[in-house]
Design a protein around this motif. Structure first.
Motif, PDB file in Angstrom:
ATOM      1  N   LYS A   2       0.868  -1.177   0.000  1.00 29.52           N
ATOM      2  CA  LYS A   2       0.000   0.000   0.000  1.00 29.52           C
ATOM      3  C   LYS A   2       0.907   1.230   0.000  1.00 29.52           C
ATOM      4  CE  LYS A   2      -4.025  -1.990   2.372  1.00 29.52           C
ATOM      5  NZ  LYS A   2      -3.564  -3.392   2.490  1.00 29.52           N
ATOM      6  N   VAL A   4       1.690   5.233  -0.245  1.00 36.82           N
ATOM      7  CA  VAL A   4       1.037   6.469   0.159  1.00 36.82           C
ATOM      8  C   VAL A   4       1.914   7.669  -0.136  1.00 36.82           C
ATOM      9  CG1 VAL A   4      -0.267   5.344   2.006  1.00 36.82           C
ATOM     10  CG2 VAL A   4       1.944   6.383   2.539  1.00 36.82           C
ATOM     11  N   LYS A  16       5.170   3.422   2.397  1.00 37.36           N
ATOM     12  CA  LYS A  16       4.302   2.255   2.293  1.00 37.36           C
ATOM     13  C   LYS A  16       3.748   1.961   3.675  1.00 37.36           C
ATOM     14  CE  LYS A  16       7.689  -1.542   2.786  1.00 37.36           C
ATOM     15  NZ  LYS A  16       8.155  -2.815   2.192  1.00 37.36           N
ATOM     16  N   VAL A  22       3.630   3.887   8.849  1.00 42.91           N
ATOM     17  CA  VAL A  22       4.009   4.336   7.516  1.00 42.91           C
ATOM     18  C   VAL A  22       5.533   4.366   7.443  1.00 42.91           C
ATOM     19  CG1 VAL A  22       3.979   6.249   5.868  1.00 42.91           C
ATOM     20  CG2 VAL A  22       1.922   5.704   7.203  1.00 42.91           C
ATOM     21  N   LEU A  68      -2.641  11.935   5.004  1.00 39.26           N
ATOM     22  CA  LEU A  68      -2.567  11.277   3.714  1.00 39.26           C
ATOM     23  C   LEU A  68      -3.009  12.250   2.622  1.00 39.26           C
ATOM     24  CD1 LEU A  68      -3.976   7.706   4.464  1.00 39.26           C
ATOM     25  CD2 LEU A  68      -1.581   8.439   4.320  1.00 39.26           C
ATOM     26  N   PRO A  71      -2.539   9.974  -3.428  1.00 37.04           N
ATOM     27  CA  PRO A  71      -1.345   9.152  -3.673  1.00 37.04           C
ATOM     28  C   PRO A  71      -0.521   9.647  -4.849  1.00 37.04           C
ATOM     29  CG  PRO A  71      -3.264   7.769  -3.276  1.00 37.04           C
ATOM     30  CD  PRO A  71      -3.772   9.178  -3.375  1.00 37.04           C
ATOM     31  N   GLY A 189      -7.593   7.940  -3.456  1.00 38.16           N
ATOM     32  CA  GLY A 189      -6.765   7.372  -2.399  1.00 38.16           C
ATOM     33  C   GLY A 189      -7.396   6.107  -1.818  1.00 38.16           C
ATOM     34  N   TRP A 191      -4.613   5.130  -0.747  1.00 41.36           N
ATOM     35  CA  TRP A 191      -3.282   4.678  -1.142  1.00 41.36           C
ATOM     36  C   TRP A 191      -3.414   3.935  -2.451  1.00 41.36           C
ATOM     37  CZ3 TRP A 191      -4.381   3.590   4.246  1.00 41.36           C
ATOM     38  CH2 TRP A 191      -5.351   2.592   4.409  1.00 41.36           C
TER      39      TRP A 191
END
Length: 289
Positions: A2, A4, A16, A22, A68, A71, A189, A191
């Motif tokens: 995943k 980000v 990731k 994260v 976030l 992406p 998103g 991600w």
């Protein structure tokens, strides 16, 4: 993985997600670039380096402590297909909209792209604001004239899209671009879920909820043109680039097709969920003057 794009203490980076942590990829490996677009452009060797980084040897932040962002904040193209679920086609026909017998594509200007939890503006110019839950495809390889059989190899991963639409602006010209491109009307998103984690993009359940009320629900195997056909069709016309976003169509249940219409208002909360991919959630606010 995943993947980000995130901010921590005002600094943007890419990472990731592993559990609730994260991993800051460029801070953990100096050979990894600092933007998602550059990472996707760097090819499989650099992506393999990102995949190999483990928590114990990485710079990490709790997910709860970061913001976030979209992406891919700056894709070169954001393209979306219209009328790609049969019941949505029926909605359009009932509204007197002519539906072609081929794929219908339009451009969302990339300036509309915004984060998965950012506010969406109710524009000054219209009160006909609507939602569209969609599965997003992220291109991973530069490609042209791709067959449907070869299309899966062109995909970097998947994300959640809300093709926010301003219906009166959409309908007032032969192309839908203006009604699809207002600022903040491209939340994506949260991600990019890399393609190796999605066994079949046509076997996912997708939902749109507005203020907790279920408005749209579909399985992606109900697409008229599947993801591979879409990539083949587009790549006949243009070169697709790493980081390009393709929104693969919305199902029935859009607010503008209801009787009476249920357009979005200030304070409404839109939540798009796709099983195996994630969710985005955006609050409607008045456009600043």
């Amino acid at each position: 993985m995943k993947l980000v794009t995130f901010r921590c203490r005002g600094v943007q980076s890419i990472g990731k997600l592993v559990g609730n942590q994260v991993i800051d990829l460029p801070a953990s490996d100096s050979l990894i670039p600092r933007t998602m677009l550059e990472l996707l452009q760097s090819g499989p060797a650099v992506m393999a380096r990102a995949r190999a980084i483990v928590l114990e040897a990485a710079v990490t932040y709790p997910l709860a402590d970061v913001q976030l962002d979209a992406p891919i904040p700056n894709p070169s193209k954001y393209l979306a297909i219209g009328m790609n679920y049969r019941k949505h086609v029926e909605e359009a026909l009932a509204a007197g909209i002519k539906v072609p017998d081929s794929q219908v594509w339009f451009n969302k200007q990339v300036s509309c792209v915004t984060g998965p939890f950012d506010h969406v503006h109710l524009p000054i110019a219209s009160d006909k604001l609507d939602y569209e839950a969609e599965l997003g495809v992220v291109i991973g390889r530069r490609c042209r004239h791709v067959s449907a059989a070869d299309a899966p190899a062109m995909v970097a991963g998947y994300l959640v899209c809300n093709d926010v639409s301003v219906r009166d602006w959409q309908m007032r010209s032969p192309t839908m671009m203006l009604g699809k491109s207002f600022n903040t009307h491209g939340p994506i998103g949260p991600w990019i879920v890399t393609a190796d984690e999605i066994a079949d993009p046509h076997g996912l359940s997708m939902r749109m909820l507005v203020n907790g009320e279920l408005r749209q629900e579909v399985r992606t195997d109900e697409m008229i043109y599947d993801v591979w056909d879409q990539i083949a069709y587009l790549s006949t016309v243009m070169t697709l680039e790493p980081g390009d976003v393709l929104a693969t169509g919305t199902p029935s249940g859009v607010g503008g097709a209801m009787k009476p219409p249920k357009f979005l208002r200030v304070g409404d909360v839109m939540r798009v969920e796709i099983d195996g991919v994630g969710h985005i959630e955006n609050v409607v606010v008045a456009e600043p003057t």
